[in-house]
Scaffold this active site. Sequence first.
Site, short mmCIF file in Angstrom:
data_model
loop_
_atom_site.label_atom_id
_atom_site.label_comp_id
_atom_site.label_asym_id
_atom_site.label_seq_id
_atom_site.Cartn_x
_atom_site.Cartn_y
_atom_site.Cartn_z
N CYS A 278 0.70 -0.94 0.03
CA CYS A 278 -0.21 -0.21 0.15
C CYS A 278 0.86 1.25 0.19
O CYS A 278 0.95 2.39 -1.02
CB CYS A 278 -0.39 0.33 1.30
SG CYS A 278 -1.92 -1.18 0.89
N1 LIG Z 1 -2.40 -6.05 1.72
C1 LIG Z 1 -3.47 -4.86 2.34
O1 LIG Z 1 -2.65 -4.78 3.39
C2 LIG Z 1 -3.92 -4.11 1.70
C3 LIG Z 1 -4.96 -3.32 2.61
C4 LIG Z 1 -5.67 -2.37 2.09
C5 LIG Z 1 -5.77 -2.17 0.45
N2 LIG Z 1 -5.09 -3.46 -0.37
C6 LIG Z 1 -5.58 -3.62 -1.96
O2 LIG Z 1 -6.04 -4.39 -1.98
C7 LIG Z 1 -5.41 -4.75 -3.32
C8 LIG Z 1 -5.14 -6.06 -3.01
O3 LIG Z 1 -4.50 -6.21 -2.66
P1 LIG Z 1 -4.25 -8.17 -1.31
O4 LIG Z 1 -2.53 -7.53 -0.45
O5 LIG Z 1 -4.95 -8.34 -0.98
O6 LIG Z 1 -3.34 -8.54 -3.04
P2 LIG Z 1 -3.08 -10.36 -2.20
O7 LIG Z 1 -2.05 -10.21 -3.63
O8 LIG Z 1 -3.19 -10.80 -1.34
O9 LIG Z 1 -4.09 -10.79 -3.62
C9 LIG Z 1 -4.81 -11.15 -4.61
C10 LIG Z 1 -5.06 -12.29 -4.95
O10 LIG Z 1 -6.07 -11.76 -6.32
C11 LIG Z 1 -5.87 -13.13 -7.21
N3 LIG Z 1 -6.25 -12.42 -8.36
C12 LIG Z 1 -4.92 -11.84 -9.93
N4 LIG Z 1 -5.54 -11.27 -10.19
C13 LIG Z 1 -6.85 -12.85 -10.45
C14 LIG Z 1 -7.95 -12.27 -11.36
N5 LIG Z 1 -7.69 -11.23 -12.72
N6 LIG Z 1 -8.76 -12.72 -11.01
C15 LIG Z 1 -9.24 -13.62 -9.93
N7 LIG Z 1 -7.91 -13.62 -9.03
C16 LIG Z 1 -7.20 -12.74 -9.12
C17 LIG Z 1 -3.93 -13.23 -6.49
O11 LIG Z 1 -4.15 -15.06 -6.81
C18 LIG Z 1 -3.99 -13.14 -5.04
O12 LIG Z 1 -4.76 -14.51 -4.62
C19 LIG Z 1 -4.33 -4.23 -4.02
O13 LIG Z 1 -5.20 -3.16 -4.32
C20 LIG Z 1 -3.87 -3.68 -2.36
O14 LIG Z 1 -3.63 -2.07 -2.69
C21 LIG Z 1 -4.10 -4.02 0.23
#
Ligand SMILES: NC(=O)c1ccc[n+]([C@@H]2O[C@H](COP(=O)([O-])OP(=O)(O)OC[C@H]3O[C@@H](n4cnc5c(N)ncnc54)[C@H](O)[C@@H]3O)[C@@H](O)[C@H]2O)c1
Length: 472
Positions: A278
């Site tokens: 983030c």
């Molecule tokens: N990690 C954090 O602490 C956090 C906090 C707030 C917001 N976010 C935001 O949330 C979003 C997701 O982040 P995250 O940390 O959960 O990511 P992550 O990498 O942990 O998880 C994403 C998942 O999405 C899957 N994926 C990718 N493309 C896909 C598709 N087309 N269809 C289905 N599945 C798909 C991946 O295989 C993965 O398992 C990002 O935009 C991030 O900025 C993350």
Amino acid sequence: MAAETSAKQTLLDRIHDRTAVVGVIGLGYVGLPLAMEFAKAGFHVIGYDVSERVVSRLMSGESHIQDVPSAEVARFVRSGAFEATTDESRLHEADGISIAVPTPLSKTRDPDMSYVISATEAASRQAHSGMVIVLESTTYPGTTREILVPLLEKRGFTVGEDVFVAFSPERVDPGNPVYVTKNTPKVVGGITAACTELATALYQSCIDKIVSVSSAEAAELTKLLENTFRSVNIGLVNEMAIVCDKLGIDVWEVIDAAGTKPFGFMKFTPGPGIGGHCIPLDPHYLAWKMRTLNYKTRFIDPHYLAWKMRTLNYKTRFIDLASEINSQMPAYVVEKVAHALNDERKAVNGSTILVLGVAYKRDIDDLRESPALDVIRLLEEQGATVTFHDPHVPRIREDGHVRERVELTDERLATADAVVIVTDHRAVDYQRVMDNATLIVDTRNATNALVRTKARVVSLATVRPMPEVIEA
Ligand SMILES: NC(=O)c1ccc[n+]([C@@H]2O[C@H](COP(=O)([O-])OP(=O)(O)OC[C@H]3O[C@@H](n4cnc5c(N)ncnc54)[C@H](O)[C@@H]3O)[C@@H](O)[C@H]2O)c1
């Protein structure tokens, strides 16, 4: 309007009586905890992920996310409340879909929207009348309207009438024992009022407090303000550490003293740089949005484009400055190590250095964008032999190269020329480190309250006695 009313009311009823099926696209740090909350609230949840590995682990009852216990996943898989799948067509069964896929930056630090686009394409292929789709991925203001809406409209839907679209940023703070998905207030902004109402109803079923805002753009920008706020304030205290170093003042003492002010000051602490998915990335989504004219003009109607062309082409100076300072911190840490070794007539080249803590923050296992990776790389570039220990990270995989953690033994601490504390995990016995190491470079103030025994400790800011004032 009649179509809106009936589609909306049917969906509201289904949410209310929990017969609605919820789909979550992307089962990572954000999607999996959210899927669990929906399951706890009594919905049937279909988690769709493109990763076979993620899906098969979840279906065997194993969680890959530290904050979600495997026992919880196993319980919901067993009861049938939660199922994970790589089969996109299962999303057609859903009444509400949350999209939580990555939003990284490209090599040129521009938004990489490919995951959001492909997840939205999947959702729109499987959409049906009376479905609400909510984007959770952090992104620039305008994404929901410019990417989600046109993709759905291309399939013949009218957003706000037969399908409903909103943005609701995830605020999950991995490793936070107090604030989790359920008790962290959630901001929701829809494309139309009906969209906001439906997305609010869906999330209200499993999150304690929902904050509705007037548009998807307001919700998108809320998240970017929150993360830019953190990035800028961390940049400020990091610069304060450098200032304190030059003045010979203890930066931690100054921050603690300022923190006693009961109003108008919020405590941030300096460190080796910022990491995670983030803080290092999200502000650049806004910077990019403000300096470019548009992302894909073909998605936008002429009035909306004209509005944007008047308002963009702006340089977000706070974001750029904070990023510049924060991204220089690993090099600053390495400079500290070099000076500390120099005091002992040693060079970085040929030294044995133990990096303690490589996750991007305390008590988690996430290595994404971790400044420790830069610290290790810079030390190795200067000829050091670097090993690492982290209770939460067994190995580092980078560019096809795997580096295994070493065990933390008294002997290893004693024989390292320097121990660099990059992440201050609570599971490490820092007194033991103090008792055995000869030189510690402590970037987190983890050793501050400990008994000074064997090790010489070097902080981010070197404290020197104040000079005497010489009367003229
Ligand atoms: N990690 C954090 O602490 C956090 C906090 C707030 C917001 N976010 C935001 O949330 C979003 C997701 O982040 P995250 O940390 O959960 O990511 P992550 O990498 O942990 O998880 C994403 C998942 O999405 C899957 N994926 C990718 N493309 C896909 C598709 N087309 N269809 C289905 N599945 C798909 C991946 O295989 C993965 O398992 C990002 O935009 C991030 O900025 C993350």
